[in-house]
Scaffold this motif. Structure first.
Motif, short mmCIF file in Angstrom:
data_model
loop_
_atom_site.label_atom_id
_atom_site.label_comp_id
_atom_site.label_asym_id
_atom_site.label_seq_id
_atom_site.Cartn_x
_atom_site.Cartn_y
_atom_site.Cartn_z
N GLY A 172 7.97 -13.08 -4.75
CA GLY A 172 7.48 -11.78 -5.03
C GLY A 172 7.03 -11.82 -6.78
O GLY A 172 7.78 -12.42 -7.52
N PHE A 173 5.65 -11.18 -6.70
CA PHE A 173 5.11 -11.04 -7.99
C PHE A 173 4.81 -9.59 -8.51
O PHE A 173 4.31 -9.02 -7.48
N LEU A 174 5.02 -9.21 -9.57
CA LEU A 174 4.63 -7.83 -10.01
C LEU A 174 3.42 -7.99 -11.24
O LEU A 174 3.52 -9.11 -12.18
N MET A 175 2.42 -7.52 -10.82
CA MET A 175 1.26 -7.44 -11.81
C MET A 175 1.37 -6.25 -12.47
O MET A 175 0.49 -5.24 -12.11
N VAL A 189 0.77 -1.27 0.06
CA VAL A 189 0.18 0.22 -0.02
C VAL A 189 1.01 1.41 0.16
O VAL A 189 0.72 2.31 -0.51
N ALA A 190 1.85 1.24 0.75
CA ALA A 190 2.89 2.28 0.78
C ALA A 190 3.46 2.55 -0.52
O ALA A 190 3.59 3.80 -1.06
N ARG A 191 3.89 1.45 -1.23
CA ARG A 191 4.39 1.67 -2.69
C ARG A 191 3.28 2.29 -3.74
O ARG A 191 3.69 3.31 -4.36
N THR A 238 5.28 -2.67 -8.92
CA THR A 238 6.01 -3.09 -8.05
C THR A 238 5.76 -4.52 -7.18
O THR A 238 4.59 -4.88 -7.69
N VAL A 239 6.45 -5.19 -6.66
CA VAL A 239 6.30 -6.29 -6.08
C VAL A 239 4.81 -6.22 -5.04
O VAL A 239 5.03 -5.41 -4.39
N ASP A 240 4.02 -6.84 -5.29
CA ASP A 240 2.61 -6.88 -4.59
C ASP A 240 2.22 -8.18 -4.03
O ASP A 240 1.53 -8.70 -4.98
N GLY A 281 2.75 -7.98 3.79
CA GLY A 281 2.09 -8.06 2.60
C GLY A 281 2.90 -7.94 1.28
O GLY A 281 1.97 -8.00 0.30
N GLU A 282 4.03 -8.18 1.25
CA GLU A 282 4.61 -7.97 0.07
C GLU A 282 4.84 -9.46 -0.99
O GLU A 282 4.79 -9.27 -1.98
#
Length: 840
Positions: free
Chosen positions: A715-718, A458-460, A724-726, A623-624
């Motif tokens: 770590g996955f990026l959508m 969420v911060a990212r 970013t990784v989420d 949560g990353e």
């Protein structure tokens, strides 16, 4: 033949020594660095020399004049603004048009055979010949590979360890034909290694590298400054010292007075007209400048004392530098790595701690214990950034004071009045440190949007969505409840790039932080409805069609972390039945050990199988990242989870893009099994291989046509939602994919070929890492070599090995993959031996 001496550098890393004098005028054994360079030129017949100057240019011109005292002819080319290494030479073009010339740095110490280098240049008919030297740590220099004839094949300026493919570096010494200046734009910053040489290499110009067997030291740091003096005194440099060698290793210049009762243990140097009284003890690698007075009972060891310094009785100087015209009063103590600027006064019984920098014209009061540099802060640290940002033990290595300094350095790199997003995990340590960060940012005229306790994802997201120029997130180190990580985010919410990290490190190391005036103190705000905005955008951009119709049951483990702050508002809108565990925020235990994690994953598996759920997901505490458990309760390892997600995304998005005539790609680090390539090829998707650096993977995921990225560590990026990784976005994406495919995770896993990828870490001294990578390249012979990250060697039968130096530890990692475990193991053993032998 003329020479060009580049003397325009500021030497910012050498402050406070260079606070009021240019770096080329810093003394090495009582002569300016540049004078040693000019004497080297004269010995090799370069009597006509052009000096390029910019920073404090008048001081250089006043000192050397027209060069008559050195038996040379000096002229000067002044830059109004810094023009870079090539631009500064272009600025002197008028004096260089009539023939071949040599370029050399005025702030590096060397005894290179320039005559032989020129012969090498002539023999090869080169346009440019680059002086090369093999060094233990090539990170701060441009590394170069040449073929057997010396022709340049490849080079890279200031690499990371993952990019190191040789320990042969550019010394900044060049022999050039005048035609090369036609490739340099006038009046603008241009760099040889970054701009001109790559273009010439691409055009096939004859660029050669002369590997010198000589001494060369780039005097760019306080450590290298001390080392250069010690090397000169030890006879490692082919340079003559002024004065007389009165006993082995003890040099005394003209007019110096040394009492017979003084204890001298060489190698050391006493400058002209210095005075050393009875009872003084001068130990190894001490250098006294001109007119220095050392009184009875003083002790100096590896101390570099510049001109006109007074050292009172009973003082103690160890491994430090004392600037000119400074007074060190009775009983004062200056410790290792400390630097005292020009014209300071260190009063009686004062104690200057290790690494402290006292800038010029300061007074340290009597009896004071100084642990901070100048007025504000304590010393900068090496290798500030690691793989998890800035990390260390809470209240030991990472203190509120350090957090303030880090945030102040970060703020100094930003414009006043801009905004930074801050957040943290649930731990009390993170809360304390984030408050220190907020204070430092607002005190430096940077507005703060404080998200308080929130998932890192969420911060990212909020950093990229807001008008923010960056972000800072504080979390407990994964697997270490005593550790903490401070992460710095770029305007898109991703981790800072290597270049941005280096910029922040430079500011932090110099400790020259910006302060705001009272009217500029910035605002601290708490943005409302951040989680609601994140959830709304996530569900709008990520495809969850078919989820309600599938009637899925899922078990979630929030690990007592901040993911539980988002999931309640999210799950009701997704349309799945959920069983949740560890959903409460646990301030006292914000992370877990590996054993605790495996125990919780086993319990998650039991819940999944007993409740007949479709699968289980465990979030990390911020949560990353996620871990998967299939419908049978079996853990899906991170490497297999990447392949499962890749298969699902490639099957769906790859077909969609193919129907619309758009090529689809996925971004994966080079450490990923090549089974991923098979999966993608089956679905008509291409793979873009990246380095293991998180910021590089993030940039690759942001490119057009990339539908997925993963790092193989959960770590996955959508890209359709975030760059970013989420972990939360990956979970929602997985739910939709499983719902539509109507297959279980174990079924998807079984249709993917087995991978046989092994890894080993080989202990490697830091000083040997560059040499190890050079030996790996040489051992590869005629096999295919890929230097995307580290060195990857591909065998003819498709087997491959990757050798990658660790950026934070004294080890080198080796990956090997083959058609079966035995083949992979044999390949791993073979190359581990290559690394071990090269590192000894």
């Amino acid at each position: 033949m003329k020479a060009v001496v580049m003397a325009g550098g500021e030497g910012t890393r050498l402050r406070p020594m260079t606070a009021n004098q240019p770096k080329p005028l810093l003394p090495l054994v009582n002569r300016p660095i540049m004078e040693h360079v000019l004497r080297l030129l004269k010995r090799h017949g370069f009597s006509e020399t052009v000096v390029t100057v910019q920073f404090l240019a008048a001081l250089i011109r006043n000192y050397f004049g027209d060069g008559e005292e050195l038996g040379m002819s000096l002229s000067y080319a002044t830059e109004e603004i810094p023009l870079g290494t090539a631009g500064s030479v272009k600025n002197a073009e008028e004096a260089l048009r009539d023939g071949r010339f040599l370029v050399i740095s005025g702030d590096a110490l060397t005894d290179i055979d320039l005559t032989d280098m020129v012969r090498f240049h002539e023999r090869n008919g080169a346009l440019v010949t680059i002086g090369l030297k093999r060094v233990p740590n090539p990170l701060e220099f441009g590394i170069i590979i040449v073929d057997d004839a010396g022709r340049v094949q490849r080079f890279l300026e200031k690499p990371t360890w993952g990019q190191v493919f040789s320990d042969t570096v550019n010394t900044g010494i060049y022999v050039m034909e005048p035609e090369v200046l036609e490739h340099v734009a006038a009046g603008e910053p241009v760099d040889w290694s970054g701009d001109v040489f790559p273009a010439l290499l691409a055009d096939g110009a004859p660029l050669f590298g002369y590997v010198a067997d000589c001494y060369w030291e780039d005097v760019g740091t306080h450590e290298s400054y001390l080392k250069a003096q010690a090397d000169m005194l030890s006879g490692q440099v082919g340079i003559d010292l002024d004065g007389f060698e009165v006993s082995p290793g003890v040099w005394v210049a003209e007019g110096a007075e040394v009492d017979a009762e003084a204890v001298l243990k060489g190698p050391l140097y006493i400058g002209d007209y210095a005075k050393v009284e009875a009872g003084v003890e001068l130990r190894e690698y001490t250098v006294l400048g001109s007119n220095v007075v050392v009184k009875e009972g003083a002790f100096l060891h590896r101390a570099i004392v510049h001109d006109n310094v007074f050292v009172a009785p009973a003082t103690n100087l160890r491994g430090c530098v004392v600037g000119k015209n400074t007074d060190i009063m009775a009983g004062a103590r200056v410790e290792e790595g400390a630097v005292i600027g020009d014209e300071c006064v260190i009063e009686a019984e004062a104690y200057v701690s290790s690494g402290v920098k006292v800038y010029p014209f300061k007074t340290i009061e009597a009896g004071a214990v100084v642990n901070t540099s100048v007025i504000w802060e304590s010393r900068g640290q090496r290798n500030l950034f690691g793989p998890r940002g800035v990390s260390g033990l809470v209240n030991v290595e990472i203190t509120p004071e350090l957090a303030v300094r880090l945030a102040s350095a970060y703020a100094t790199t930003l414009k006043k009045g801009t905004t930074v997003v801050t957040g943290r995990d649930v731990s009390r340590a993170a809360r304390t440190l984030k408050r220190a960060v907020n204070s430092a940012l607002t005190a430096s005229a940077i507005n703060v949007h404080d998200l308080e306790a929130t998932p890192l994802t969420v911060a990212r997201f909020e950093t990229g969505r807001q008008d923010a120029v960056g972000g800072i997130y504080v979390r407990t180190t994964l697997g270490d409840p005593q550790g903490v990580d401070i992460l710095f985010l770029d305007p898109g919410g991703a981790d800072l790039s290597q270049n941005a990290q280096r910029k922040l490190e430079r500011v932090f190391g110099r400790q020259e932080y910006r302060r705001a005036f009272p009217g500029e103190i910035a605002e601290l705000t708490y943005p409302p409805r951040v989680v609601e905005t994140y959830t709304r955008d996530l569900l709008r951009r990520v495809d969850i069609s078919g989820v309600r119709e599938a009637g899925l049951k899922i078990v979630l483990d929030c690990a007592g972390g901040v993911a539980s702050l988002v999931l309640p508002s999210l799950l009701g809108k997704v349309g799945v039945e959920v069983l949740t565990r560890n959903a409460g925020l646990d301030e006292a235990n914000p992370t877990e050990t590996l054993a605790e994690r495996m125990r919780d994953l086993e319990r998650l598996g039991d819940l999944v199988s007993s409740s007949r759920a479709a699968f289980g997901v465990r979030f990390d505490p911020v949560g990353e990242r996620i871990s998967l458990v299939d419908e049978n309760g079996e853990l899906v390892g991170d490497d297999r989870a990447l392949l499962v997600m890749l298969d699902l995304v490639a099957a769906e998005r790859g077909a969609h893009r193919e129907r619309h005539g758009e090529p689809a790609r996925v971004a994966l680090p080079v450490t990923t099994t090549r089974v991923a390539e098979q999966v993608c090829r089956f679905h008509g998707v291409e793979v873009e291989w990246t380095s293991t650096s998180q910021d590089v993977l993030t940039k690759a995921a942001a490119q057009r046509g990339v539908i997925f990225a993963g790092d193989g560590r959960g770590g996955f990026l959508m890209p359709e939602f975030s760059g970013t990784v989420d972990g939360i976005a990956a979970f929602v994406r997985l739910v939709g994919l499983v719902a539509r495919t109507r297959l279980t995770l174990s079924q998807i896993d079984r249709r993917i070929p087995d991978a046989h990828l092994l890894r080993r870490s080989v202990p490697t001294p830091w000083a040997a890492k560059g040499g190890v990578m050079r030996h790996v390249v040489e051992a590869a012979g005629g096999r295919t070599v890929d230097t995307t990250d580290g060195v990857r060697v591909v065998e003819d039968d498709g087997r491959w090995v990757l050798v990658l130096p660790d950026p934070a530890e004294a080890v080198t990692h080796v990956w090997a993959e083959g058609p079966d475990t035995d083949a992979a193991q044999a390949l791993l053993e073979e190359w581990a031996v290559v690394v071990e032998r090269a590192g000894t």
